[in-house]
Motif scaffolding. Structure first.
Motif, PDB file in Angstrom:
ATOM      1  N   TRP A 230      36.505  87.444  71.112  1.00 41.31           N
ATOM      2  CA  TRP A 230      35.721  87.684  69.897  1.00 41.31           C
ATOM      3  C   TRP A 230      36.547  88.463  68.881  1.00 41.31           C
ATOM      4  O   TRP A 230      37.416  89.264  69.228  1.00 41.31           O
ATOM      5  N   GLU A 231      36.250  88.231  67.607  1.00 44.89           N
ATOM      6  CA  GLU A 231      36.731  89.082  66.529  1.00 44.89           C
ATOM      7  C   GLU A 231      35.494  89.544  65.783  1.00 44.89           C
ATOM      8  O   GLU A 231      34.783  88.715  65.185  1.00 44.89           O
ATOM      9  N   ASP A 234      32.216  87.316  66.136  1.00 43.84           N
ATOM     10  CA  ASP A 234      32.439  85.872  66.143  1.00 43.84           C
ATOM     11  C   ASP A 234      33.378  85.478  67.275  1.00 43.84           C
ATOM     12  O   ASP A 234      34.450  86.069  67.448  1.00 43.84           O
ATOM     13  N   GLU A 235      32.967  84.443  68.016  1.00 43.78           N
ATOM     14  CA  GLU A 235      33.850  83.916  69.052  1.00 43.78           C
ATOM     15  C   GLU A 235      34.990  83.175  68.383  1.00 43.78           C
ATOM     16  O   GLU A 235      34.808  82.457  67.382  1.00 43.78           O
ATOM     17  N   ILE A 236      36.215  83.340  68.920  1.00 47.93           N
ATOM     18  CA  ILE A 236      37.388  82.742  68.303  1.00 47.93           C
ATOM     19  C   ILE A 236      38.131  81.901  69.329  1.00 47.93           C
ATOM     20  O   ILE A 236      37.871  81.957  70.530  1.00 47.93           O
ATOM     21  N   ASP A 237      39.083  81.135  68.835  1.00 52.01           N
ATOM     22  CA  ASP A 237      39.905  80.279  69.679  1.00 52.01           C
ATOM     23  C   ASP A 237      40.679  81.123  70.681  1.00 52.01           C
ATOM     24  O   ASP A 237      41.160  82.208  70.374  1.00 52.01           O
ATOM     25  N   TYR A 241      45.747  84.852  70.350  1.00 59.86           N
ATOM     26  CA  TYR A 241      45.201  85.722  69.310  1.00 59.86           C
ATOM     27  C   TYR A 241      46.117  86.923  69.113  1.00 59.86           C
ATOM     28  O   TYR A 241      46.527  87.571  70.070  1.00 59.86           O
ATOM     29  N   ASN A 250      38.494  94.517  62.370  1.00 59.91           N
ATOM     30  CA  ASN A 250      37.727  93.396  62.908  1.00 59.91           C
ATOM     31  C   ASN A 250      37.372  93.527  64.377  1.00 59.91           C
ATOM     32  O   ASN A 250      36.757  92.650  64.954  1.00 59.91           O
ATOM     33  N   PRO A 252      38.745  93.373  67.668  1.00 55.76           N
ATOM     34  CA  PRO A 252      38.935  92.281  68.621  1.00 55.76           C
ATOM     35  C   PRO A 252      38.461  92.673  70.017  1.00 55.76           C
ATOM     36  O   PRO A 252      38.530  93.833  70.412  1.00 55.76           O
TER      37      PRO A 252
END
Length: 718
Positions: A230-231, A234-237, A241, A250, A252
């Motif tokens: 997450w960032e 929001d879930e991220i790729d 990262y 943000n 992380p």
């Protein structure tokens, strides 16, 4: 739920909660009622899971002062600490904690791990009441009241295991905040300078975060769970990262979750390294269940705690003693093979946070009981000196050495000579060469050693005592090794401690500041020329008179500016009760030492009189309760007034036993003493007598005798 291993008798006696909160001590009696607090009356310990001298610890995190655990805000005076939270709360479990320090500007608490209910990510910002806490050496557990989630954490070699049990019917998950660090107090936060994290093919997560210039590499595994990044919210790729300095805000994070029904337990395995992902991965690989890991951690502690065995005293005194030994063995943190600066294998330590306290009692205890660890520590200090051009006064998990130069100077000179006196194996010619070189050139010449060499004085004046003693230690080491030139030069520079004293008062001069104390609190430190120091005070009778005023046996004279003993609320004067022995008044030492142990230590969360300072305070109790006290840098062990009937030190060369016959609360004075069945009339032992093993038998009495009135401890002339 993991059960406490009561079959391990020493582990069962330890209370990791002792000293976690504000002091709640027995009512001070007699002279103890005159002592004062220079620092907040709170031990600042925490109950988190750690191994002996462990690299990693884990504890509930509230963001409070000073370990990140508990309820208190910033406190620097001798008043009660301000309350930051109305009740004990936590955001989750953080990793890496200090032990019992004050304000040291380095508070760790990295990779904050918070259990989630139904994927509710905002839970990482919601503090919950902490209940049902349990702890013993190597283990810590409890429950977050609002969510009902129960947690258990166990320390492992270079890692930590977590278990979370969730209420029935919820979807379990956990989030790990990469941006967490420090305390939730202004100017005490720590922010990542850089980080990266990735999900591996086996479902585990690896990455690193750069904190205070130190690259902390980690691997985290959760069997059967799905991994997420997450960032902010929001879930991220999951692919590669990287956190930049501009994106610190943000927050992380990574985590794991189960989406299958019927799962209510989640277990994490963390591994850490400062050098490689492979090492971090290895630290998570174990076939042990969490229960088995807890037993293994407790067994390591049992081995440590059995190195000193005591009998007699009360059940409460036994608990205080075993907990004191436990606290004495938490730091320094052993980071062997994890040197982030040289990238070489070998001994390496961090968390020399309060070396100006620990060098007097805690490190002598470590080197006495674990000479192999002592050898590693000597090698580590030499590596630091070669790499950084000087020996440290502190050494924390950052890239800024020696943050605390105002506290003390030249402590490693005493530490290293003390190690040599105890028979620690090392290349002592190399050690001496480094001590001399770093004192005479580079940082030494530009700093207080240079100031002292030019004017035979260094300020604040307590540093004059430090540097004079450092030269004495170098002279003694050089003499033993046959280095005549260094001996002669160092010996000539060891005599100028006199310049710090006022011959009119027999005390340190008042025209100086003194760290966390006053001139009285530093005036009774052990020097190498104690007979000369006592003579400067006007002789033994005058010296005892000063000590009597200091400890509260008598009052100040008309117009006299008097500061009393700090009662171990702080440690600048921790050796002062034993200074009476140098003036032939062992009876006074007995009175003061017994009063300290009676009034300044107890069981429970309020059981310490002040900051434990990485075991500096606890190790004072451990030594004193056994009836002995080390003189760091000299081959001398002082005899006190033992609290227990029997104390046995398991040493490399054989057991050393202290037996106190007719010992009791009233019988605090030594009537007669026998060393290996031969009568002695001195209040001290040679280091060789102690380290060889044997028996010191003390016949105790309620009445002061003439014991140790004439055969005084040695005074070492240059």
């Amino acid at each position: 739920m993991i059960e406490k291993p009561n079959e391990l008798p020493n582990v069962a006696q330890v209370d990791p909660f002792l000293g976690n909160a504000e002091s709640d001590l027995p009512s001070p009696e007699g002279i103890a009622a005159t002592w004062w607090c220079a620092k907040p009356p709170v031990g600042n310990t925490h109950p988190g899971a750690s191994l002996p001298f462990g690299m990693v610890s884990a504890c509930a995190y509230s963001g409070a002062y000073v370990t990140g655990y508990g309820r208190y805000g910033l406190s620097l005076s001798g008043d009660s600490p301000p309350v930051m939270y109305g009740e004990k709360e936590a955001l989750g479990i953080a990793h890496f904690q200090q032990s019992g320090t004050g304000r040291i500007r380095m508070y760790y608490n990295y990779l904050l791990t918070t259990p989630l209910v139904d994927g509710y990510l905002e839970a990482r910002t919601e503090r919950q009441k902490l209940v049902d806490e349990r702890a013993w050496p190597g283990f810590y557990g409890g429950r977050f009241e609002k969510s009902g989630i129960r947690f258990e954490v166990v320390a492992t070699e270079k890692g930590v295991r977590h278990r979370y049990d969730f209420p029935t019917g919820v979807e379990p998950g956990v989030v790990v905040d990469l941006s967490a660090g420090g305390l939730l107090i202004d100017e005490m936060r720590t922010y990542p300078q850089w980080a990266e994290v990735d999900i591996l093919e086996d479902g585990s997560i690896c990455g690193q975060v750069l904190m205070e210039g130190i690259p902390i590499k980690f691997r985290c595994h959760c069997e059967g769970a799905e991994a997420f990044l997450w960032e902010e919210d929001d879930e991220i790729d999951s692919q590669g990262y990287v956190l930049s300095l501009e994106r610190q805000k943000n927050r992380p994070a990574f985590g794991f979750g189960f989406r299958a029904e019927g799962v209510s337990r989640l277990e994490l395995s963390f591994g850490f390294s400062l050098r490689s992902y492979e090492r971090a991965k290895m630290a998570t690989e174990s076939s042990l269940s969490l229960e088995e890991a807890a037993i293994a951690a407790a067994a390591k502690w049992e081995d440590v705690l059995t190195k000193i065995e005591v009998s007699g005293g009360t059940k409460e005194q036994q608990e205080i003693f075993k907990t004191a030994v436990y606290h004495s063995c938490l730091k320094p943190a052993d980071f062997s093979d994890e040197n982030p600066f040289s990238a070489k294998d070998g001994p390496f330590f961090f968390d020399l946070s309060t070396l100006w306290d620990a060098y007097k009692t805690q490190l002598p205890l470590m080197m006495t009981l674990w000479p192999e660890r002592g050898s590693a520590f000597v090698e580590f200090l030499c590596e630091v000196a070669e790499r950084e051009g000087g020996f440290p006064v502190s050494y924390l998990m950052d890239n800024v050495p020696d943050r605390f130069t105002k506290q003390a100077t030249g402590l490693c000179h005493a530490i290293l000579e003390d190690a040599r006196c105890r028979g620690i194996e090392a290349d002592w010619d190399r050690v001496l060469a480094l001590l001399w070189k770093t004192s005479q050139s580079g940082k030494g010449r530009k700093g207080r050693f240079g100031e002292y060499a030019r004017s035979f004085l260094a300020t604040p004046l307590s540093h004059t005592l430090d540097i004079s003693y450092a030269h004495f230690c170098m002279a003694r080491m050089a003499r033993s090794l046959g280095h005549q030139v260094i001996h002669d030069k160092a010996a000539a520079l060891s005599v100028h401690w006199r310049n710090a004293f006022d011959p009119e008062t027999g005390l340190l001069r008042e025209d100086s500041t003194y760290y966390e104390g006053e001139n009285w609190n530093y005036s009774f430190r052990f020097l190498h020329e104690m007979s000369e120091r006592i003579g400067l005070a006007g002789g033994a009778k005058s010296f005892v008179s000063l000590l009597d005023k200091f400890f509260g046996f008598s009052e100040a004279g008309h117009g006299e500016r008097l500061f009393r003993f700090e009662g171990l609320n702080n440690e600048p004067d921790m050796e002062a009760p034993y200074a009476y022995i140098y003036a032939g008044r062992h009876d006074r030492t007995a009175k003061v030492v017994r009063r300290v142990m009676q009034c300044q230590f107890t069981t429970g969360i309020g059981g310490l009189p002040g900051n434990d300072d990485s075991g500096g305070l606890s190790s004072w109790y451990a030594w004193s309760a056994c009836g002995l006290f080390p003189v760091c840098g000299q081959a001398v062990i002082l005899i006190g007034s033992p609290l227990f009937d029997t104390a046995v030190f398991h040493l490399r060369s054989g057991d050393f036993r202290v037996v106190a016959e007719d010992n009791s609360t009233d019988n605090i004075f030594i009537k007669e003493a026998y060393l290996n069945n031969r009568k002695i009339n001195r209040g001290w032992l040679k280091m060789s007598e102690f380290m060889a093993g044997g028996e010191l038998r003390l016949v105790m009495s309620a009445k002061a005798s003439d014991f140790a009135t004439e055969a005084l401890p040695p005074s070492f002339a240059p």
